[in-house]
Enzyme design. Structure first.
Site, PDB file in Angstrom:
ATOM      1  CD  GLU A 252      -1.087  -0.026   3.833  1.00  0.00           C
ATOM      2  OE1 GLU A 252      -2.393  -0.738   3.593  1.00  0.00           O
ATOM      3  OE2 GLU A 252      -0.628   0.588   4.822  1.00  0.00           O
ATOM      4  CG  HIS A 295      -2.871   0.283   7.762  1.00  0.00           C
ATOM      5  ND1 HIS A 295      -2.874  -0.191   6.482  1.00  0.00           N
ATOM      6  CD2 HIS A 295      -3.892  -0.351   8.524  1.00  0.00           C
ATOM      7  CE1 HIS A 295      -3.406  -1.391   6.834  1.00  0.00           C
ATOM      8  NE2 HIS A 295      -3.951  -1.648   7.851  1.00  0.00           N
TER       9      HIS A 295
END
Length: 688
Positions: A252, A295
């Site tokens: 990511e 995150h």
């Protein structure tokens, strides 16, 4: 033949006639002597049925529930540690310290099940006791605590860290789980998985299980700013693991780990006669610029690549890219077949067939263009402050700082996190392109405990293209920024500087601080007080109170998204865009979501007048499918829903959740398949 010997903290590599040469103080022909280091602990990741596991925080509620489940599955948990306690728990010994547990229980690994504010001390205790593998699952551990821990890890060669903020590590073949992965998804097999995102890794696991491939070893890299184990570490394990025939990588935005993985894969493909096929997914193509996407580590620092750059680099290395984790099973089965490797059934240890090199490549659509200079926002893990307040902090420390007058060449100077070296760093750019101050960014890493070396300052000055007296004023500015960075637990202090009257003057400041330092440990209250709620989206602030990560996306998006897990939430936005849809928001319900949290999520989404349909995309790990379904029903009951809802529930308790939806009698569109669900959501959005 090359043999490596570990003797008293030194590694000796011998190349003379295949005979080992003792590490005496004298140099020997054909022998390289080096100190052992953290790199030498990678082998500790290879867990299995014989791995002896302890839990720290063993008698706690979370650890107890997890241990029961893991023991029933087959994990060899031999005991645990709870400070101040001696006794027995779950029929296994409880000891007061990790050192005593090491002496009496001889563990190979420890799972740390304590709260974020206790986790750093627990990790350090495990390092001091020389536990070979340390798995830290807690999120919201302060960044500076993690950087200090990595500074310690670099000085030793006994302990390997997985995490923090990771689902853990699991061997499906050896029935060894150290973490909180959903066990029903796993099947012993032949695919190795390494992932930043928990939910995306669970989807990948389920997809390879449905495809009949199963998994060998799954390593959770985790979504924190700094990872104890990265993609390349995992790839090195998978390369030499006879149980692993194919590899899945889940990345990511944030950091450069995927770029380093691509470099490693390129070299691996060159040196191997029949390399193991690799498939990957990268989340965050359509991430909101300048935002932290759920995150803690899902944001881009100066000089770091974006998601599309990572995809292109991996494709160049021969990696097959998929746009949704449910596609991994079919993709890997095809790749294994083309490689001449077995493509179904459980793995059997032994030599695999070697017939030739095959790669399959797909091209992703181009993401919308983004400005090079990101706006300043705040998100629940990180705290950005107003520029005038940042300049005040500098002036309080005797640093010349004021607004830009329009005179002088602007250069960029920052203190940040170098995720590659797992340490703080100075980032500089001479900013020859005023429209893109990060274009020529270069990082100068330094040890967290030792600090910046004086010898590094001339290199920094050279890259900034400084001359004369302004070059002489650079050390004062750098030392002032580092002092602020360390004492106030920042993760990014970015400044724009000009040469003025023979010295450097700060004319712009973009400062981010680690909010976890306050939320987890109540440190840095004065910095936390600088947050200005009135500068933020009120709906995002309201969602944050319920533990929901919500970001309203710019543009004309008309599909509201409700997802569990930051990685899956990013991927849902990306995959909808690939299918021709436009998401109005990013929303992660959080790992501890309840039915009430789901209802609150609906409330937040419905406040956006652009939303014409809500797409609920759930893959249950910790989050249970039936709980999500009950939350949806609660929302319909209490919120007077007038727009259609498309629901996809997979994973833990998926059958129960799907049954609740099917028997509800409500106007809900339920699907198992993501592409079918996405197509329906787009159809309904366009009709409206």
């Amino acid at each position: 033949m090359i043999r490596r010997h570990f003797m008293r903290g030194r590694c000796t590599t011998t190349t003379t006639f295949g005979k080992s040469i003792p590490a005496t103080g004298r140099a020997a022909f054909g022998t390289t002597v080096r100190r052992c280091g953290y790199e030498d602990t990678i082998g500790n990741l290879k867990i299995g049925k014989d791995t002896r596991v302890i839990f720290q925080g063993f008698t706690g509620k979370q650890a107890t529930a997890n241990a029961k489940e893991s023991i029933d599955w087959g994990t060899n948990i031999v005991g645990g540690v709870t400070p101040g306690k001696n006794g027995e728990h779950l029929g296994r010994p409880v000891l007061p310290t990790v050192r005593e547990a090491m002496e009496k229980l001889k563990p190979d690994a420890t799972g740390i099940y304590v709260a974020a504010h206790q986790a750093p001390a627990a990790i350090e205790e495990a390092i001091e006791a020389e536990v070979p593998l340390i798995v830290a699952v807690a999120e919201h551990i302060p960044i500076h605590d993690i950087m200090r821990i990595h500074s310690i890890l670099k000085t030793q060669s006994k302990s390997r860290l997985v995490g923090a903020n990771a689902p853990g590590i699991i061997s499906a073949i050896g029935k060894c789980r150290i973490g909180f992965q959903p066990l029903p998804c796993f099947m012993a097999g032949r695919v190795g998985i390494v992932a930043k995102s928990g939910t995306l890794s669970y989807e990948a696991v389920a997809s390879t299980t449905r495809a009949g491939l199963g998994q060998s070893l799954c390593i959770g890299m985790g979504g924190d700013v700094i990872a104890g184990t990265n993609f390349v570490d995992a790839l090195k394990i998978f390369e030499h693991d006879d149980d692993t025939e194919g590899i899945i990588l889940v990345g990511e935005i944030g950091g450069s780990a995927e770029m380093h993985a691509a470099e490693w894969i390129e070299e691996y493909n060159k040196r191997s006669s029949n390399p193991k096929p690799i498939s990957a997914i990268i989340g965050g193509i359509n991430a909101a610029p300048g935002r932290v996407m759920g995150h803690a580590g899902a944001f881009t620092l100066p000089g770091e690549p974006d998601a599309l750059e990572k995809i292109k680099r991996l494709e160049k290395a021969g990696v097959t890219i998929v746009n949704h984790p449910a596609k991994f099973g079919d993709a890997m089965r095809t790749l294994l077949g083309k490689s001449g490797r077995a493509n179904s059934g459980a793995s059997t240890t032994g030599a695999s067939q070697r017939r030739g090199i095959h790669t399959v490549r797909r091209i992703r659509p181009t993401a919308p263009s983004r400005s090079t200079r990101s706006p300043v926002h705040s998100q629940k893990r990180n705290l950005y402050i107003r520029e005038n307040l940042a300049l005040d902090l500098l002036r309080e420390r005797g640093i010349n700082a004021s607004e830009y007058s329009g005179k002088g060449r602007i250069r960029m100077l920052a203190v940040a996190v170098n995720r590659d070296t797992r340490s703080p760093c100075i980032i500089t750019s001479p900013a020859s392109d005023p429209e893109n101050p990060h274009l020529e960014a270069k990082s100068f890493a330094f040890d967290y405990r030792a600090g910046l070396k004086p010898s590094q300052i001339p290199e920094i000055a050279k890259h900034l293209q400084l001359e004369g007296s302004s070059r002489e004023s650079l050390p004062k500015l750098i030392n002032g920024l580092i002092d602020l960075y360390m004492k106030k637990e920042a993760f990014l202090l970015e400044t724009l500087v000009v040469e003025r009257l023979g010295e450097l003057k700060v004319v712009g400041a973009h400062f981010g601080f680690d909010d976890a330092a306050y939320r987890s440990t109540k440190r840095q209250g004065d910095i936390h007080a600088l947050r200005r709620i009135e500068d933020e989206d009120p709906h995002e602030v309201e969602a944050e109170k319920d533990g929901i990560a919500y970001i309203k996306l710019a543009g004309d998006g008309n599909i509201g998204t409700l997802v569990n897990g930051a990685g899956l939430a990013m991927n849902t936005v990306d995959a909808l865009a690939d299918a021709g849809g436009k998401a109005a928001n990013f929303l992660d319900t959080g790992g501890k979501a309840t039915s009430e949290t789901v209802k609150k999520s609906f409330e937040v989404i419905l406040q956006d007048e652009r939303v014409k349909v809500i797409f609920v995309n759930i893959f249950g790990g910790l989050t249970l499918g039936d709980m999500i379904a009950n939350g949806i029903l609660l929302a319909f009951k209490e919120l007077d829903m007038k727009i259609p809802v498309v629901v996809r529930i997979r994973g833990t308790h998926e059958a129960e959740g799907q049954k609740i939806i099917a028997e509800s009698g409500l106007s809900l569109h339920a699907f198992d398949d993501f592409e079918e669900a996405a197509a329906k959501a787009i159809e309904l959005a366009n009709k409206s």
